[in-house]
Design a protein around this motif. Structure first.
Motif, PDB file in Angstrom:
ATOM      1  N   THR A 109      46.031   4.704  36.536  1.00 35.71           N
ATOM      2  CA  THR A 109      46.138   4.376  37.928  1.00 35.71           C
ATOM      3  C   THR A 109      45.362   5.220  38.508  1.00 35.71           C
ATOM      4  O   THR A 109      44.360   6.076  38.236  1.00 35.71           O
ATOM      5  N   PRO A 110      44.843   4.606  39.681  1.00 43.75           N
ATOM      6  CA  PRO A 110      43.546   5.311  40.457  1.00 43.75           C
ATOM      7  C   PRO A 110      43.741   6.594  40.883  1.00 43.75           C
ATOM      8  O   PRO A 110      42.803   7.492  40.701  1.00 43.75           O
ATOM      9  N   SER A 111      45.106   7.201  41.229  1.00 41.51           N
ATOM     10  CA  SER A 111      45.249   8.591  41.151  1.00 41.51           C
ATOM     11  C   SER A 111      44.791   9.394  39.866  1.00 41.51           C
ATOM     12  O   SER A 111      44.348  10.445  39.956  1.00 41.51           O
ATOM     13  N   ALA A 112      45.547   8.877  38.564  1.00 34.87           N
ATOM     14  CA  ALA A 112      44.883   9.457  37.621  1.00 34.87           C
ATOM     15  C   ALA A 112      43.531   9.356  37.398  1.00 34.87           C
ATOM     16  O   ALA A 112      43.140  10.437  36.642  1.00 34.87           O
ATOM     17  N   LEU A 113      42.928   8.568  37.675  1.00 39.52           N
ATOM     18  CA  LEU A 113      41.491   8.374  37.559  1.00 39.52           C
ATOM     19  C   LEU A 113      40.631   9.472  38.211  1.00 39.52           C
ATOM     20  O   LEU A 113      39.947  10.153  37.724  1.00 39.52           O
ATOM     21  N   THR A 114      41.178   9.524  39.511  1.00 38.18           N
ATOM     22  CA  THR A 114      40.481  10.645  40.416  1.00 38.18           C
ATOM     23  C   THR A 114      40.771  12.103  40.097  1.00 38.18           C
ATOM     24  O   THR A 114      39.976  12.822  39.851  1.00 38.18           O
ATOM     25  N   ARG A 115      42.020  12.221  39.028  1.00 37.13           N
ATOM     26  CA  ARG A 115      42.091  13.695  38.468  1.00 37.13           C
ATOM     27  C   ARG A 115      41.399  13.788  37.403  1.00 37.13           C
ATOM     28  O   ARG A 115      40.729  14.996  37.309  1.00 37.13           O
ATOM     29  N   VAL A 116      40.873  12.802  36.648  1.00 35.38           N
ATOM     30  CA  VAL A 116      40.248  12.864  35.572  1.00 35.38           C
ATOM     31  C   VAL A 116      38.733  13.171  36.316  1.00 35.38           C
ATOM     32  O   VAL A 116      38.029  14.329  35.483  1.00 35.38           O
ATOM     33  N   ILE A 117      38.144  12.609  36.936  1.00 32.26           N
ATOM     34  CA  ILE A 117      37.014  12.790  37.663  1.00 32.26           C
ATOM     35  C   ILE A 117      36.859  14.213  38.337  1.00 32.26           C
ATOM     36  O   ILE A 117      35.775  15.153  37.894  1.00 32.26           O
ATOM     37  N   GLN A 118      37.710  14.576  38.926  1.00 32.23           N
ATOM     38  CA  GLN A 118      37.945  16.174  39.440  1.00 32.23           C
ATOM     39  C   GLN A 118      37.845  17.026  38.534  1.00 32.23           C
ATOM     40  O   GLN A 118      37.264  18.277  38.565  1.00 32.23           O
ATOM     41  N   ARG A 119      38.527  16.746  37.333  1.00 33.36           N
ATOM     42  CA  ARG A 119      38.519  17.935  36.269  1.00 33.36           C
ATOM     43  C   ARG A 119      37.090  17.730  35.591  1.00 33.36           C
ATOM     44  O   ARG A 119      36.481  19.078  35.122  1.00 33.36           O
TER      45      ARG A 119
END
Length: 291
Positions: free
Chosen positions: A28-38
């Protein structure tokens, strides 16, 4: 940092589009965003500049992409060493145009899949003019592309077919072509041309040679878009004949006879020479050599 996150980062660095990467990578886009943030938190660096309209790599992002490319290449090599010698596994990433996916890829990949069923094929289609850029950025292991006039020395190319470049005009709007006593008036007839790529280079050279100042109606990305715009009566265009023959708009346009003969396209497989050490790439290259 795990391998999955590095793969997600590298894919996003290639597309610069969160929705496309999330769709292609089944996240999901939100999960992808969290990966990049980590990843950014671990590095204490911003990897992407993003707003509502665009995504760009920062200098830190460009540097981290080189690291990710290196780690993922080493990971693939490790898998190859640990795999059984008689069973080829892993992933092969391939980029080509939609036309190439329809007209060239099926026969080639049918043989490949039969010989190496355990290799996962990751196929991305898009603008043919971007194929070599994808290869340079290491966003694909191998591409189907037109041979450029000057092939970068780090690339290897294997020809598969040839196709002429043809000028096309709309069938329903013949008045779009402005003529003189000697033929087409190239400075008055509207043209739809590629905004970049080998076709654009070829037509620009011809205009320069003939000292024309063309009437450019539109510059677009993709041969398919050129055919559509020509069929709507916006102007005449230049496309590879192979693309035209696969187009659903084939019966709405015609090939013009009284036009210059530009050098044809040589279509083939292209990869970085160092990628030929990758057994999955080497296997596809060998199958192409048997054609």
């Amino acid at each position: 940092m795990d391998i999955r996150n590095l793969k997600l980062f590298r894919h996003l660095a290639g597309t610069l589009h969160f929705a496309r990467t999330s769709q292609a990578c089944y996240i999901t886009p939100s999960a992808l965003t969290r990966v990049i943030q980590r990843l950014e938190a671990e590095l204490d660096e911003t990897l992407f500049i993003r707003d509502n309209r665009s995504v760009e790599l920062t200098l830190a992002g460009i540097a981290f992409k080189k690291y990710a490319d290196d780690v993922l290449q080493r990971w693939d090599l490790l898998h190859d060493e640990l795999s059984s010698e008689d069973i080829l596994k892993g992933e092969l990433s391939l980029y080509c145009s939609v036309t190439a996916a329809y007209g060239i890829l099926p026969d080639l990949m049918a043989k490949y899949r039969k010989a190496y069923p355990n290799v996962r094929i990751h196929l991305e289609t898009g603008d043919a003019a971007k194929a070599l850029l994808k290869l340079s950025a290491q966003d694909a292991d191998i591409v189907i592309a037109a041979l450029p006039d000057l092939l970068p020395k780090e690339f290897a190319f294997h020809p598969l077919s040839r196709t002429p470049l043809v000028f096309i005009a709309p069938l329903q709007y013949p008045e779009i072509i402005i003529r003189t006593e000697t033929g087409i008036d190239w400075e008055q007839t509207p043209l739809i041309i590629p905004d970049h790529g080998l076709s654009r280079d070829r037509i620009d050279l011809w205009f320069a040679k003939e000292n024309f100042i063309p009437h450019i109606y539109s510059q677009v990305a993709g041969n398919e878009a050129i055919i559509v715009m020509v069929s709507l009566g916006c102007g005449i265009g230049l496309v590879p004949r192979m693309v035209l023959e696969k187009s659903p708009f084939l019966n709405r346009v015609k090939i013009l006879d009284e036009t210059p003969e530009l050098p044809p396209f040589v279509i083939g497989l292209c990869t970085r020479k160092k990628n030929l050490a990758n057994p999955r790439v080497k296997a596809l290259w060998s199958i192409a050599n048997e054609r």
